[in-house]
Design a protein around this motif. Structure first.
Motif, short mmCIF file in Angstrom:
data_model
loop_
_atom_site.label_atom_id
_atom_site.label_comp_id
_atom_site.label_asym_id
_atom_site.label_seq_id
_atom_site.Cartn_x
_atom_site.Cartn_y
_atom_site.Cartn_z
N PRO A 1 -116.30 53.56 80.89
CA PRO A 1 -117.11 53.67 79.99
C PRO A 1 -116.48 54.39 78.62
CG PRO A 1 -117.10 55.35 81.56
CD PRO A 1 -116.02 54.37 82.13
N SER A 2 -115.33 54.95 78.65
CA SER A 2 -114.61 55.59 77.46
C SER A 2 -114.45 54.53 76.52
CB SER A 2 -113.57 56.53 77.74
OG SER A 2 -112.88 55.74 78.44
N GLY B 1 -117.12 50.89 77.56
CA GLY B 1 -118.42 51.29 77.56
C GLY B 1 -119.07 51.60 76.29
N SER B 2 -118.19 52.34 75.37
CA SER B 2 -118.33 52.92 74.06
C SER B 2 -118.29 51.75 73.06
CB SER B 2 -117.36 53.73 73.54
OG SER B 2 -117.38 54.64 74.53
N VAL B 3 -117.33 50.57 73.26
CA VAL B 3 -117.33 49.66 71.91
C VAL B 3 -118.43 48.54 72.37
CG1 VAL B 3 -115.90 47.67 71.36
CG2 VAL B 3 -114.87 50.07 71.92
N PRO C 1 -121.28 48.61 75.02
CA PRO C 1 -122.29 49.11 76.05
C PRO C 1 -122.93 48.33 76.86
CG PRO C 1 -123.06 49.91 74.01
CD PRO C 1 -121.72 49.10 73.76
N TYR D 1 -120.65 46.15 79.10
CA TYR D 1 -120.38 46.98 80.15
C TYR D 1 -121.14 47.13 81.39
CZ TYR D 1 -118.69 51.33 82.56
OH TYR D 1 -118.45 52.24 83.48
N ALA E 1 -113.75 60.30 80.17
CA ALA E 1 -114.69 59.92 78.96
C ALA E 1 -113.52 60.42 77.74
CB ALA E 1 -115.82 60.76 79.04
N ASN F 1 -113.82 60.57 74.76
CA ASN F 1 -114.65 60.82 73.37
C ASN F 1 -113.82 61.03 72.10
OD1 ASN F 1 -116.84 59.38 74.66
ND2 ASN F 1 -117.28 61.37 75.57
N SER F 2 -114.57 61.46 71.27
CA SER F 2 -113.95 62.08 70.17
C SER F 2 -113.14 63.51 70.15
CB SER F 2 -114.92 62.39 68.88
OG SER F 2 -115.96 63.27 69.25
#
Length: 444
Positions: A48-49, A52-54, A56, A59, A310, A312-313
């Motif tokens: 998902p990192s 899933g982010s690019v 979704p 995914y 995950a 993320n930023s």
């Protein structure tokens, strides 16, 4: 979701996992990295990192929640078989009088990073609050130490194999010490998780500890003779023997999983007690299928691990924390492992090899971090930092091994070219046990 649709999604996800996982492994090998590192990166990329982010939507189509149990089952199946093969190939006789060194290396390589990690958590508590960490409980402090102390046995054994170190003293010593270190780490981690509120088990800690000791003794004392009699006297069909031994490995893994020591401990122990042929050689009818099945299914485990990551930023505080944690993880692990191996009688180059190998974290670290996150011992930002640390230390293992070899060759040439040199070291690092020639560099 209907059964037919569920099967369709499962087959599509399996095809993608196998193609991307092994493709990434091939690419990693082309980049002079271990095959398993590419598979680990692919597992996170399919999670998902990243995916899933690019994308979704894609995914959720590829990995719906309904197929999670099936993918998890395949992941555990491949991991247990992989560790069973590792234990079967592990020849502790190679160590000879270095068995005490393996125990010493394991203890030192666990206690030093443990003390540094716990101390750093107390020292930088204000910075940890900026990463959403609440007040530091004793369990959180201990967990921070465990996070720096872990060595990933699956990743380490794969690196040992692919660097031709499986039959060398530093390779066997590192794997043996890592196995002991993993048991220590999971034991401490189990107590930490209990304090963190995740110990929802029927048996309490004292009972599970006593059962773990009794089970290990039973496996070492009784299981090996019984298996030897079963395998050597009956001379059963290879396929039946393979099925029975894999079943034995799963039963052992199931028991250690029940005790909270994780399935990999039981799988590795089952492989260790599995007897070799009467002449001491490995059974090819057993070993080859184990390698084929485990190498095929390991990408499922990486994807399973990547589902909980995950990435993320990252804030400026997060990047600073990553730098500090990574430096501490590398220095404490390599330093403690090298010093302990050196004190145990290994020469400088072999001791450095042991220290570098023990710095690989990867799979086991991701499993422990996920458990800590679920137990409330980690915030998501700090969890992300530690995941990056695990990946960085794993990626650094191969370049550091190359550096150790270059330093060894440079030292040999310096001795050979130096004035008045009479004796030149005859065994290139790493030392092999059966032959003065170096182990082959190509993976199996």
């Amino acid at each position: 979701m209907s059964p037919d649709t569920l099967v369709t999604h499962f087959l599509l996800a399996s095809a993608l996992i196998l193609a991307v996982g092994h493709g990434a492994g091939w690419l990693a090998r082309r980049l002079k990295q271990p095959y398993i590192v590419g598979q680990l990166a692919a597992g996170i990329a399919l999670g998902p990192s990243l995916l899933g982010s690019v994308a979704p939507g894609s995914y959720h189509v590829l990995f719906p929640k309904e197929i999670g149990t099936a993918l998890t089952g395949l992941a555990q199946f491949g991991l247990v078989i992989f560790l069973f093969a590792v234990g079967y190939e592990l020849d502790l006789k190679v160590l000879g009088d270095r068995a005490r060194t393996a125990v010493t290396v394991a203890l030192v390589a666990f206690l030093v990073p443990m003390a540094v990690g716990s101390g750093a958590a107390l020292l930088f508590r204000e910075q940890l609050r900026a990463l959403d960490m609440p007040h530091l409980s004793p369990a959180m402090v201990v967990f921070a130490g465990v996070a720096l102390s872990i060595t990933a046995v699956p990743v380490l054994t794969a690196i040992v194999r692919e660097n031709g170190l499986a039959s060398t003293v530093p390779g066997v010593l590192a794997v043996s010490a890592a196995g002991l270190l993993d048991v220590i780490g999971w034991t401490v981690l189990a107590g930490t998780l209990l304090d963190g509120g995740s110990g929802e088990r029927a048996l309490g800690w004292p009972w599970r500890a006593a059962l773990a000791v009794g089970f290990t003794a039973l496996m070492l004392v009784a299981a090996r003779p019984l298996l030897r009699r079963l395998l050597w006297t009956t001379r059963m069909e290879p396929s039946l023997r393979l099925a029975l031994l894999i079943g034995f490995a799963f039963a052992s893994a199931c028991f250690t999983q029940f005790l909270g020591l994780h399935a990999i401990c039981g799988a590795l122990l089952a492989g260790v007690v599995c007897p070799r042929e009467q002449d001491g050689t490995l059974d090819p009818d057993l070993l080859q299928p184990l390698h084929v099945v485990s190498s095929l299914l390991l990408p499922f485990f990486f994807v399973y691990s990547g589902q909980s990551v995950a990435l993320n930023s990252m804030t400026a505080t997060g990047w600073s924390a990553l730098l500090v944690v990574t430096v501490l993880a590398v220095v404490t692990k390599i330093g403690s492992g090298t010093v302990a191996a050196r004190l145990g009688g290994l020469d400088r180059d072999d001791a450095r090899t042991v220290g570098v190998l023990l710095s690989a974290r990867g799979l086991t670290e991701l499993i422990a971090l996920n458990a800590g996150l679920q137990a409330g011992l980690l915030s998501e930002p700090f969890y992300t930092v530690l995941v990056f640390m695990a990946l960085t230390t794993t990626l650094l293992t191969q370049p550091l091994l190359i550096l150790v070899r270059r330093l060894a060759h440079h030292e040999q040439r310096r001795l050979a070219d130096g004035p008045g040199t009479i004796l030149v070291r005859q065994h290139p690092t790493p030392h092999t046990v059966d032959s003065p020639e170096p182990a082959p560099g190509e993976p199996r």
